[in-house]
Structures are given as C-alpha cells and as structure tokens.
Design a protein around this motif. Structure first.
Motif, PDB file in Angstrom:
ATOM      1  N   SER A  46       0.812  -2.892  -0.156  1.00 47.49           N
ATOM      2  CA  SER A  46      -0.029  -2.353  -1.413  1.00 47.49           C
ATOM      3  C   SER A  46      -0.497  -1.123  -1.411  1.00 47.49           C
ATOM      4  CB  SER A  46      -1.017  -3.627  -1.502  1.00 47.49           C
ATOM      5  OG  SER A  46      -1.959  -3.111  -2.697  1.00 47.49           O
ATOM      6  N   SER A  47      -0.883  -0.536  -0.164  1.00 44.71           N
ATOM      7  CA  SER A  47      -1.233   0.730   0.190  1.00 44.71           C
ATOM      8  C   SER A  47      -0.008   1.572  -0.326  1.00 44.71           C
ATOM      9  CB  SER A  47      -1.797   0.980   1.289  1.00 44.71           C
ATOM     10  OG  SER A  47      -2.958   0.169   1.700  1.00 44.71           O
ATOM     11  N   HIS A  48       0.964   1.681   0.248  1.00 49.67           N
ATOM     12  CA  HIS A  48       2.011   2.282  -0.097  1.00 49.67           C
ATOM     13  C   HIS A  48       2.451   2.160  -1.835  1.00 49.67           C
ATOM     14  CE1 HIS A  48       2.606   2.849   4.132  1.00 49.67           C
ATOM     15  NE2 HIS A  48       3.100   1.610   4.413  1.00 49.67           N
ATOM     16  N   GLU A  49       2.266   1.011  -2.314  1.00 48.86           N
ATOM     17  CA  GLU A  49       2.697   0.743  -3.735  1.00 48.86           C
ATOM     18  C   GLU A  49       1.702   1.564  -4.435  1.00 48.86           C
ATOM     19  OE1 GLU A  49       3.643  -3.363  -5.794  1.00 48.86           O
ATOM     20  OE2 GLU A  49       1.713  -3.244  -5.156  1.00 48.86           O
ATOM     21  N   LEU A  50       0.503   1.687  -4.075  1.00 49.87           N
ATOM     22  CA  LEU A  50      -0.567   2.406  -4.734  1.00 49.87           C
ATOM     23  C   LEU A  50      -0.519   3.894  -4.671  1.00 49.87           C
ATOM     24  CD1 LEU A  50      -3.722   0.239  -4.223  1.00 49.87           C
ATOM     25  CD2 LEU A  50      -2.762   0.739  -6.501  1.00 49.87           C
TER      26      LEU A  50
ATOM     27  N   PHE B  80      -7.545  -2.050   0.434  1.00 44.19           N
ATOM     28  CA  PHE B  80      -7.885  -3.540   0.498  1.00 44.19           C
ATOM     29  C   PHE B  80      -7.351  -4.193  -0.657  1.00 44.19           C
ATOM     30  CE2 PHE B  80     -11.664  -1.187   2.144  1.00 44.19           C
ATOM     31  CZ  PHE B  80     -11.456  -1.394   3.470  1.00 44.19           C
ATOM     32  N   ALA B  81      -6.427  -3.712  -1.334  1.00 47.86           N
ATOM     33  CA  ALA B  81      -5.600  -4.332  -2.420  1.00 47.86           C
ATOM     34  C   ALA B  81      -4.503  -5.425  -2.006  1.00 47.86           C
ATOM     35  CB  ALA B  81      -4.766  -3.218  -3.366  1.00 47.86           C
ATOM     36  N   LYS B  82      -4.244  -6.328  -2.564  1.00 50.03           N
ATOM     37  CA  LYS B  82      -3.366  -7.385  -2.439  1.00 50.03           C
ATOM     38  C   LYS B  82      -1.999  -6.871  -2.842  1.00 50.03           C
ATOM     39  CE  LYS B  82      -5.343 -10.798  -0.079  1.00 50.03           C
ATOM     40  NZ  LYS B  82      -6.562 -10.021   0.158  1.00 50.03           N
ATOM     41  N   PRO B  83      -0.927  -6.841  -2.231  1.00 49.18           N
ATOM     42  CA  PRO B  83       0.554  -6.411  -2.534  1.00 49.18           C
ATOM     43  C   PRO B  83       0.690  -7.208  -3.967  1.00 49.18           C
ATOM     44  CG  PRO B  83       0.910  -7.712  -0.860  1.00 49.18           C
ATOM     45  CD  PRO B  83      -0.781  -7.800  -1.032  1.00 49.18           C
ATOM     46  N   SER B  84       1.436  -6.676  -4.858  1.00 45.48           N
ATOM     47  CA  SER B  84       1.913  -7.310  -6.183  1.00 45.48           C
ATOM     48  C   SER B  84       2.987  -8.100  -5.780  1.00 45.48           C
ATOM     49  CB  SER B  84       2.257  -6.040  -7.123  1.00 45.48           C
ATOM     50  OG  SER B  84       3.436  -5.475  -6.681  1.00 45.48           O
TER      51      SER B  84
END
Length: 644
Positions: A401-405, A414-418
């Motif tokens: 998720s960090s890479h995604e953002l 601290f985000a959940k991956p989509s």
C-alpha cells in the motif's frame, strides 16, 4: 393526496422496535407518560417455557458502558448531509460517494436510504493498541467540557480520545465505540451481504464476541489470517506481522459460498467483438487424454491453411484420415473435450492457431504447429467456480500500500492495500451495481479497489466511503505536503487513482464521486420568548430554514428523509423563473423558491410527478398553499405533496 410537513430526522429505532414487539406480544405493551413501553417481565415470560423468577446467569459479553452503547445505537439524529460540489468529481452523474463526518452519525443518516442495499462492508477500525484513538460518543457532554478533558476535538465537534492500555476502561471504551456502529451497519447489508473486519490481536477476541451478539453466531462464516507486513524484529516475544479478518454475513441462508483459487493473471486476453466484447479470457487446449474410446469426441478440425488437426495435435495431416488414427508420437488415442455436436454449436468459441510447442501459446521462434483452443471467459469461471479461498492471506501486505500511494505521489503510512479489498470483493462475489461501504475509510483504499476492479471487468460497482476529518500530525509528511486532515488524503487518492486507472486501461467506467459533509439539520431550532409577541419579532421565524443552506442542501435532506439514494439522477429545470429539481425522471420534483402559486402548480402538474416538495414559506399564505394542493389533486391525482 396529503400535505404534511416532512419530519427531516432519522428513524427512532426504539419506537420501531417497540412496534414490532407489540405486533407479536400486545399484552407486553404498557403506557407511560412518554408513550408506549415494554413490560420486560411479561416479555421474558412470553419467551420462556418455565416460570421466570428473576435474572439468571447466561453466556454473553458484558462490559461497563454496554447499555450506553445500546442506547447510543438507537438514538435518532437530527443531523444531515450537505453536498460539497467543489470537492466532488462528476457530481451530477456519479453513483459513488465520499462522506466526511463521524461514522456513527453517518450510519444513522443512511438507515433509510441504504437499508438492506449494501452488498459488502469492509472496515479497518482502530486496533486499540494503546497508541491510537477511539471515538467517544458522549453527546451530553458539551464541547468546552470535553476539550478541557481531552484536548481532542475538531471544528466539526467530532470527539476522539486516546485510549492507553493503562486506562481503567481500555477494552470497554473500544467495545462501547464499536457496538453501535456494527449494529447500525448490519441493517444496511443486503440479505446476502457480508462484512469483513480487519483487527489485531488486542481486540480480536472481544470483536468476535460482540459481533456474535450483533450478527448472530450462526452468521459467523469464518476468519482469515493475513500477513500484514514483512518479517521484523519488533516485539518482545512474537514479531507482530499478522492480523485477522473476521467475516460475518447478514443471513447465512442467503449468503453465496465464497470462491477463490483463480489465477487471474492467466486471463490476459480481451474479446474484441460480439456480445462478449471487452471481457477477459484465456485460451485452453481442446484435447484431453482418453481412457475409454469416445468416437463422438474424436474428429478432425480444419486449420486456416486447409490442413487438418486431430487430437492431441502432434500430427497434422494434409487430408482427413481414418478417425481411429492414433498418434505415432504419443501411441495413445486422445479426444477433444467437446463432442462433435458441441463443437458445431460452439465453433465461435474455437481458436485454431500456430504455436511453437504444444505447451506454449503465442511464443515466437522455432518450429510451429497448429493447435486448437477454446476461449474460457473469466466471468464464467467466477460465476461457476466452487473453489473456496484459503483462510490464510499471504499476498496483500501493508508495504504494498505504501508503494501504491507513493506511485500516486501521496505520503501516508498504515493504509491497507487496495489489493486486499479487491480480493475480498472477488471472494464474496461483489458484482454489477453492488455497493461497497467502508466507514473507517482512511486513505480510501476501498474506493481505489472498486475503481480498479470495475476497470478490470467493465462492471458498475459503487462505493460509499465514510471518514472523520481527523487532523494529521503537523510533523507528518502528509501534513507538510498540504494534507491537513485524512479526508483530504482520501479524496485526492481517489482522484489520482481514477486518473491513473483511466490512462492505463482506457476503461469506460464511473470515475467520479459525490462529496458530502455531516452537519446540523437545515432547520432552525425556534424558541419563542413572550416578548417576541409584543415586539413584532415573529417575522424572524417565518422561514425556519437556516440562512446558510442552499437548495441542494434541502434536496439532499429530503432524499434522505424519503429513503431515496443520494445518487439518483437529478436535472435542474427553470419553470416560470424558479429553480426546480427533477429527480429520477418524474419520481420527485422539488422547488424551494418564493411565490409558488396556481400558475406554477399547473406547469408542475404537466410532469405528473409522484412526489412534489415546496418550502412552507414559499407560499404567500395558507390560502395559496391550499389552492396549490387542491389544484395538484385535480390535475395530478397521484402526486403526493409535502412542505418543509
């Protein structure tokens, strides 16, 4: 036709429950000064085969604040939603929503418009690690007192409190927060709807018990373990790399079995024409090993160059030979998967193409051979699959998720991956026109997942994101990047994800979202003082609508009050110089202008609306209002007229 004022408040769940009990056990209903009430002693007796003498021990979860939580869930709210066009994308056409505000208030507000309409709920609530915050739903405490106590309040009056492990009500405060939200959320699920709840080890045991009580233990359909992060050396005993996804359905009788185990990457071709244009598919060889003679499944298929192929595709004669011909390479008799009759019926699903090897499709170089394939469409596999997913989720860690953002240029931890939410959507078969709700939406990973999935299979799923506008830490990267609160991150993430997905896929889907914010009712609280009658101040209260409220604010509250979706198609007309909203063709028309008269009513009647709403102060006087009412009754007898 009637002409009554709209209530403009959420349902009183207590009174509704009393009415339901009264229908079953009228003898258990008694009268009090406040109205109807339940005689619980009699009700207990009605539900027991033995004489009930008093309280008995039973198996259930109790905590300080549970009764408060039950009352909180049942209390109605007068708050409403106000549209925010400037933050929205494709406001007039989109069917997606992003709502800013306390999720408890939002869940109450949505109780009528979205009752039984949500296919899937995913939430990632505070894990109660002792370092995060929980909502404190104490509505009797005023803002000044609260701020002095906790110093945790924002400009909207939303209340968050730290919940350290040393607190005397560490688990109780968390349960008191979760109980009413889960109780209200259950009402929104469809009969076959499912809720997924991510949770850590601190509260998984309590969450299971409280959810059993709310959803019913029979509707617990399992829990999955998820690798949440790569291995690390944190923790005194076990490194915390794992969390849980508890899963409940609304009604097990209607809940479709989960499915999984599909290799989505294999479906890498897109149908370019015909009724299945745009669908993903893969090519699968038509031949199979035969253990018994099957003459109706052994036949020649003509290739584009005029030669013929017979299973398993190892020999390609230039003419038809005896159907009993056996391949000299395999020394075995093989057949097609389809009978000759099925082949003739489904020839449009056949692809005859050259490949370099019988095991490789679309490879270049080397000797090529003709072989026969069938198109296997992903949608068919999803619909018919009976494979269930493994309850150990390995491939959706938080780092992704960090890479995604980061790819979207948004700093946030601290985000959940989509991909996790997308996987859960596939698991419970969220499909065409289904709605996904996330009322702890954070950075809006769930919205990202819905857009991504829609672009992949060209369906029209919808999302509703709900998030409290929590202020970001001034020292954080996101705050320094200009995102003052978490809602600003969520909205911008949806915008950028939509742009990226559209550029990469060219998919024609709904990339927009309507933004709403929780606010107080559009109606003023009017309190008359005796001196007002003597000093001519009553004109101040002639219009009970707050001065800062727009026509769209009023329309939104009316849709909610009537239990209508907030994304119904709305046109804005001008009739006799007045702004008129026409909702969902002729389902509802609303005008909040002044000077509503018989001439205006005659033109409205030509549309034959099922419902029409005016502002009470929009009429010159009561006589004018009654005239409009009677005229509509005559010209459009099926129209229901209301005023606010």
């Amino acid at each position: 036709m009637t002409s009554d004022k709209l209530d403009l408040s959420t349902p009183d769940l207590v009174n509704q429950n009393i009415e339901k009990i009264a229908a079953l056990f009228p003898n258990c209903v008694t009268e009090t000064a406040e109205g109807k009430a339940i005689d619980f002693d009699l009700l207990k007796q009605e539900l027991n085969h033995e004489i009930v003498e008093g309280a008995k021990e039973r198996y259930r979860l109790e905590w300080p604040g549970k009764k408060e939580a039950i009352v909180t869930a049942n209390l109605p709210t007068t708050k409403t939603l106000r549209p925010v066009r400037e933050d929205s994308v494709d406001f007039d056409t989109t069917e997606n929503m992003y709502i800013e505000g306390d999720n408890l208030e939002v869940l109450k507000i949505l109780q009528e418009s979205y009752l039984g309409k949500i296919k899937m709920i995913y939430i990632d609530p505070p894990y109660n690690t002792g370092k995060d915050f929980v909502y404190k739903d104490n509505f009797t405490q005023d803002s000044k007192e609260y701020k002095e106590e906790t110093d945790q309040i924002d400009k909207y009056g939303n209340r968050l409190v730290a919940n350290p492990e040393s607190a005397g009500r560490y688990h109780s405060d968390w349960l008191t927060m979760m109980y009413p939200r889960l109780k209200l959320a259950r009402n929104l699920l469809t009969d076959d709807g499912v809720i997924f709840i991510s949770i850590g080890e601190q509260e998984v045991h309590n969450l299971r018990k409280v959810s059993d009580e709310i959803f019913g233990s029979v509707n617990f359909i399992g829990g999955a373990g998820r690798i949440s992060k790569k291995a690390n050396n944190k923790g005194d005993y076990w490194a915390p790399n794992f969390d849980h996804v508890l899963t409940y359905c609304k009604n097990r009788e209607f809940c479709t079995p989960f499915f999984g185990g599909i290799n989505y990457d294999a479906y890498n071709l897109i149908e370019e024409e015909g009724s299945r244009k745009g669908e993903m598919y893969q090519l699968v060889r038509l031949y199979m090993t035969s253990l018994d003679p099957r003459p109706n499944q052994r036949y020649f298929i003509e290739c584009p160059d005029g030669s013929f192929v017979i299973p398993p595709g190892e020999v390609f004669p230039n003419q038809k030979l005896d159907a009993a011909f056996i391949s000299p390479k395999s020394k075995k008799d093989k057949v097609w998967r389809w009978s000759y009759k099925s082949y003739l019926e489904k020839k449009d699903e056949i692809v005859v193409k050259k490949v370099r090897s019988s095991n490789l499709v679309n490879e270049e170089g080397g000797e090529t051979f003709w072989n026969v394939f069938t198109k296997t469409f992903l949608n068919d596999v999803i619909e018919k699959s009976s494979a269930t997913p493994n309850n150990f989720i390995e491939n959706h860690i938080n780092q992704s998720s960090s890479h995604e953002l980061k790819k979207l240029g948004i700093p946030f931890d601290f985000a959940k991956p989509s991909s996790l939410i997308k996987f859960l959507m596939e698991t419970c078969r969220v499909s065409e026109n289904d709605i996904v709700l996330d009322f702890f939406s954070g950075s809006a990973s769930s919205a990202h997942a819905v857009l991504d999935k829609n672009a992949e299979d060209k369906k029209s799923r919808k999302f509703i994101m709900v998030q409290l506008p929590e202020i970001n830490n001034p020292d954080s990267d996101e705050y320094k990047a200009g995102y003052k609160n978490i809602c600003e991150i969520g909205k911008e993430r949806i915008r950028r994800a939509a742009t990226k997905i559209k550029e990469e896929t060219k998919a024609d889907i709904d990339y927009g979202f309507k933004v709403f914010k929780v606010d107080s009712s559009n109606m003023q609280d009017v309190y008359y003082k005796p001196q007002d009658y003597n000093q001519g101040q009553l004109d101040v209260f002639a219009d009970n609508i707050k001065e800062d409220r727009t026509s769209e604010d009023l329309l939104t509250q009316i849709l909610l009050d009537w239990g209508l979706p907030l994304t119904l198609k709305t046109e804005t007309l001008t009739i006799q110089g007045k702004e008129v909203f026409k909702v969902d063709a002729n389902y509802l028309m609303a005008c909040f202008a002044e000077g509503v008269d018989e001439a205006f009513a005659k033109e409205i009647a030509t549309y034959q609306p099922l419902r029409v709403v005016f502002k009470d102060s929009g009429f010159k006087d009561d006589t004018a209002k009654e005239n409009v009412k009677q005229l509509l009754k005559q010209l459009s007898p099926n129209t229901e007229m209301k005023v606010i």
